[in-house]
Design an enzyme around this catalytic site. Sequence first.
Site, PDB file in Angstrom:
ATOM      1  CG  HIS A 101      37.855  15.831  20.775  1.00 35.57           C
ATOM      2  ND1 HIS A 101      37.338  15.672  22.040  1.00 35.57           N
ATOM      3  CD2 HIS A 101      39.040  15.176  20.763  1.00 35.57           C
ATOM      4  CE1 HIS A 101      38.189  14.944  22.767  1.00 35.57           C
ATOM      5  NE2 HIS A 101      39.230  14.648  22.016  1.00 35.57           N
ATOM      6  CE1 TYR A 135      31.182  20.009  26.466  1.00 30.78           C
ATOM      7  CE2 TYR A 135      30.990  21.556  28.278  1.00 30.78           C
ATOM      8  CZ  TYR A 135      31.630  21.125  27.136  1.00 30.78           C
ATOM      9  OH  TYR A 135      32.726  21.817  26.676  1.00 30.78           O
ATOM     10  N   PRO A 152      33.391  28.595  32.153  1.00 31.74           N
ATOM     11  CG  PRO A 152      34.401  27.017  33.538  1.00 31.74           C
ATOM     12  CD  PRO A 152      33.700  28.325  33.563  1.00 31.74           C
ATOM     13  CE  LYS A 197      32.968  29.315  21.765  1.00 34.76           C
ATOM     14  NZ  LYS A 197      33.654  28.040  21.486  1.00 34.76           N
ATOM     15  CE1 TYR A 246      31.958  23.004  23.630  1.00 38.62           C
ATOM     16  CE2 TYR A 246      33.260  21.985  21.881  1.00 38.62           C
ATOM     17  CZ  TYR A 246      32.984  22.162  23.223  1.00 38.62           C
ATOM     18  OH  TYR A 246      33.739  21.507  24.179  1.00 38.62           O
TER      19      TYR A 246
HETATM   20  P1  RFL Z   1      46.110  34.213  32.180  1.00 42.28           P
HETATM   21  O1  RFL Z   1      46.264  32.807  31.747  1.00 42.28           O
HETATM   22  O2  RFL Z   1      45.451  34.503  33.463  1.00 42.28           O
HETATM   23  O3  RFL Z   1      47.570  34.846  32.192  1.00 42.28           O
HETATM   24  C1  RFL Z   1      47.835  36.121  32.746  1.00 42.28           C
HETATM   25  C2  RFL Z   1      49.284  36.184  33.158  1.00 42.28           C
HETATM   26  O4  RFL Z   1      49.560  37.493  33.690  1.00 42.28           O
HETATM   27  C3  RFL Z   1      50.302  37.363  34.898  1.00 42.28           C
HETATM   28  N1  RFL Z   1      50.063  38.567  35.733  1.00 42.28           N
HETATM   29  C4  RFL Z   1      50.917  39.612  35.769  1.00 42.28           C
HETATM   30  N2  RFL Z   1      52.058  39.845  35.149  1.00 42.28           N
HETATM   31  C5  RFL Z   1      52.696  41.038  35.401  1.00 42.28           C
HETATM   32  N3  RFL Z   1      52.197  41.960  36.249  1.00 42.28           N
HETATM   33  C6  RFL Z   1      51.035  41.774  36.905  1.00 42.28           C
HETATM   34  N4  RFL Z   1      50.559  42.698  37.746  1.00 42.28           N
HETATM   35  C7  RFL Z   1      50.338  40.561  36.670  1.00 42.28           C
HETATM   36  N5  RFL Z   1      49.168  40.031  37.120  1.00 42.28           N
HETATM   37  C8  RFL Z   1      49.021  38.834  36.550  1.00 42.28           C
HETATM   38  C9  RFL Z   1      49.790  36.071  35.516  1.00 42.28           C
HETATM   39  O5  RFL Z   1      50.717  35.523  36.450  1.00 42.28           O
HETATM   40  C10 RFL Z   1      49.622  35.209  34.276  1.00 42.28           C
HETATM   41  O6  RFL Z   1      50.812  34.507  33.942  1.00 42.28           O
HETATM   42  O7  RFL Z   1      45.353  35.087  31.066  1.00 42.28           O
HETATM   43  P2  RFL Z   1      45.359  34.930  29.455  1.00 42.28           P
HETATM   44  O8  RFL Z   1      46.772  34.808  28.941  1.00 42.28           O
HETATM   45  O9  RFL Z   1      44.496  36.029  28.936  1.00 42.28           O
HETATM   46  O10 RFL Z   1      44.673  33.522  29.154  1.00 42.28           O
HETATM   47  C11 RFL Z   1      43.338  33.298  29.458  1.00 42.28           C
HETATM   48  C12 RFL Z   1      43.098  31.809  29.781  1.00 42.28           C
HETATM   49  O11 RFL Z   1      44.028  31.420  30.764  1.00 42.28           O
HETATM   50  C13 RFL Z   1      41.661  31.534  30.262  1.00 42.28           C
HETATM   51  O12 RFL Z   1      40.725  32.288  29.522  1.00 42.28           O
HETATM   52  C14 RFL Z   1      41.276  30.045  30.137  1.00 42.28           C
HETATM   53  O13 RFL Z   1      42.070  29.243  30.960  1.00 42.28           O
HETATM   54  C15 RFL Z   1      39.798  29.822  30.481  1.00 42.28           C
HETATM   55  N6  RFL Z   1      39.398  28.410  30.473  1.00 42.28           N
HETATM   56  C16 RFL Z   1      39.100  27.761  29.273  1.00 42.28           C
HETATM   57  N7  RFL Z   1      39.221  28.406  28.095  1.00 42.28           N
HETATM   58  C17 RFL Z   1      38.997  27.739  26.922  1.00 42.28           C
HETATM   59  O14 RFL Z   1      39.093  28.372  25.854  1.00 42.28           O
HETATM   60  N8  RFL Z   1      38.663  26.399  26.869  1.00 42.28           N
HETATM   61  C18 RFL Z   1      38.542  25.673  28.016  1.00 42.28           C
HETATM   62  O15 RFL Z   1      38.316  24.473  27.920  1.00 42.28           O
HETATM   63  C19 RFL Z   1      38.726  26.355  29.281  1.00 42.28           C
HETATM   64  N9  RFL Z   1      38.618  25.699  30.436  1.00 42.28           N
HETATM   65  C20 RFL Z   1      39.308  27.707  31.671  1.00 42.28           C
HETATM   66  C21 RFL Z   1      38.896  26.336  31.628  1.00 42.28           C
HETATM   67  C22 RFL Z   1      39.623  28.314  32.901  1.00 42.28           C
HETATM   68  C23 RFL Z   1      39.506  27.582  34.067  1.00 42.28           C
HETATM   69  N10 RFL Z   1      39.867  28.235  35.279  1.00 42.28           N
HETATM   70  C24 RFL Z   1      40.768  27.684  36.209  1.00 42.28           C
HETATM   71  C25 RFL Z   1      39.548  29.638  35.472  1.00 42.28           C
HETATM   72  C26 RFL Z   1      38.777  25.603  32.777  1.00 42.28           C
HETATM   73  C27 RFL Z   1      39.046  26.235  34.010  1.00 42.28           C
HETATM   74  C28 RFL Z   1      38.840  25.402  35.246  1.00 42.28           C
HETATM   75  C1  PHB Z   2      38.809  21.147  30.114  1.00 42.59           C
HETATM   76  O1  PHB Z   2      39.158  20.073  29.601  1.00 42.59           O
HETATM   77  O2  PHB Z   2      39.455  21.685  31.013  1.00 42.59           O
HETATM   78  C2  PHB Z   2      37.542  21.777  29.668  1.00 42.59           C
HETATM   79  C3  PHB Z   2      36.919  21.316  28.521  1.00 42.59           C
HETATM   80  C4  PHB Z   2      35.733  21.900  28.097  1.00 42.59           C
HETATM   81  C5  PHB Z   2      35.181  22.930  28.838  1.00 42.59           C
HETATM   82  C6  PHB Z   2      35.821  23.409  29.965  1.00 42.59           C
HETATM   83  C7  PHB Z   2      37.009  22.826  30.385  1.00 42.59           C
HETATM   84  O3  PHB Z   2      33.996  23.467  28.436  1.00 42.59           O
END
Ligand code: RFL
Ligand code: PHB
Length: 404
Positions: A77, A205, A297, A301, A395
């Site tokens: 993108h 956005y 989110p 980041k 970004y």
């Molecule tokens: P995770 O993905 O939470 O993985 C942690 C893992 O640890 C396990 N766990 C355990 N394992 C052993 N013993 C325990 N006691 C444990 N407790 C937990 C869990 O089951 C899991 O498998 O952390 P990690 O790897 O640091 O990754 C971080 C990302 O997942 C997170 O920062 C992103 O998803 C955030 N996020 C976004 N980030 C972006 O860079 N770009 C995006 O567009 C973006 N969009 C988002 C997002 C997060 C969202 N939600 C649902 C919070 C959109 C959403 C809606």
């Molecule tokens: C997504 O596609 O899940 C998404 C994209 C951009 C954001 C947050 C989430 O800033």
Amino acid sequence: MTTQTHHTQVAIIGAGPSGLLLGHLLDQAGISNIIVERADRDYVLARIRAGILEQGFVDLVKQAGVHHRMEKEGKVHHGFDIALYGQRTRIDLTRLTDGQSVMCYGQTEITRDMTEAREQKGLPTFYTCHDVALSDVQASPVVTFEQNGQQHRITCDYVAGCDGFHGVSRRTIPEHKRTEHERVYPFGWLGLLSDTPPVADELIYCKTHRGFALASMRSDTRSRYYLQVPVTDDVKNWSDDAFWDELKKRLPEDLAQQLVTGPSIEKSIAPLRSFVCEPMQYGKLFLVGDAAHIVPPTGAKGLNLAASDVSTLYQLLDRHYNRQDKDAPYRYSEIALRRVWHAERFSWWMSNMLHDFDQTQVNGMEKLTFDRFMQSELDFYLSHEEGQKVIARQYVGLPYEAID
Ligand code: RFL
Ligand code: PHB
């Protein structure tokens, strides 16, 4: 019952994107590692989360050798839109940052790619682990857990706590040895995934009088949309029809008319939070990704910040094991935190600017005054190239710090 014992150089807690990426990079550098995961494999692979990857993340995935499907199916993108009360401004990332871009490829897909590659390499991962506990992390770390009625004990040189916000790693650091900074926002994001073509080619956005909305995607045939909702709302209150109706009201009019709707594949509410734990290290235990910090989110980041922690930790461990720099790992927290605070500030800023604060008082100001300030600030940044550059540079992601 007998206890099975194992030894590895680095024990990794959590098989999310942080743990998997670190595991692959360490393996490439000849550093042994075992992953211990609380959930089952299918659950980990089904989670729907991030969609936007910075170039730094993409480069790391290539370095780890797990990039083949991402390169084929991911979409580069070159920009995104900010719609301010229906008025759209395109942030031309590539022009404003001298050639940079982001990659649209779901966290779900990259997690699958890394999980399957790990299995193909025969690298050890324990799923469905109960009572995961860390001990002696300042001297000779030990990880214990139970899996299918069998007790396990891993001795290791280091522990990487990649176990997310609710994991055990951060809580292993004594309370008086860590400082936690936190802001919980009064709203959440209601997300909907559907097999419908995205309403536009790039992300939009939207700040509106009804609250924030985001139009995102996973592919040419799969859309991801979000709506700002009160943090007290319940996903049960939102039928698919109610979601689509509200989204149409928040999208710019021309796009609302083109929106293709369909049944949801997934629908959930995520609360918004800013959180940092300092330091990100305690002896031989390192906190990585969501275990150490959470960003709302809005700036895309979270996952990207997790990847920059992984990059820092991997380089320091590589120096320790392969370049006889014994003290290198002790620099982890200081280096990682510098980038963490940048991303925290940007995500907080974007969130303040784009959401509707449904309160009479925000940060000590009347809501109306606060909204006007925010609108005026966003107007200011969008109205000239230098302002747009400030948004674009952050970004696409600030460069990773070079480790000398
Ligand atoms: P995770 O993905 O939470 O993985 C942690 C893992 O640890 C396990 N766990 C355990 N394992 C052993 N013993 C325990 N006691 C444990 N407790 C937990 C869990 O089951 C899991 O498998 O952390 P990690 O790897 O640091 O990754 C971080 C990302 O997942 C997170 O920062 C992103 O998803 C955030 N996020 C976004 N980030 C972006 O860079 N770009 C995006 O567009 C973006 N969009 C988002 C997002 C997060 C969202 N939600 C649902 C919070 C959109 C959403 C809606
Ligand atoms: C997504 O596609 O899940 C998404 C994209 C951009 C954001 C947050 C989430 O800033």
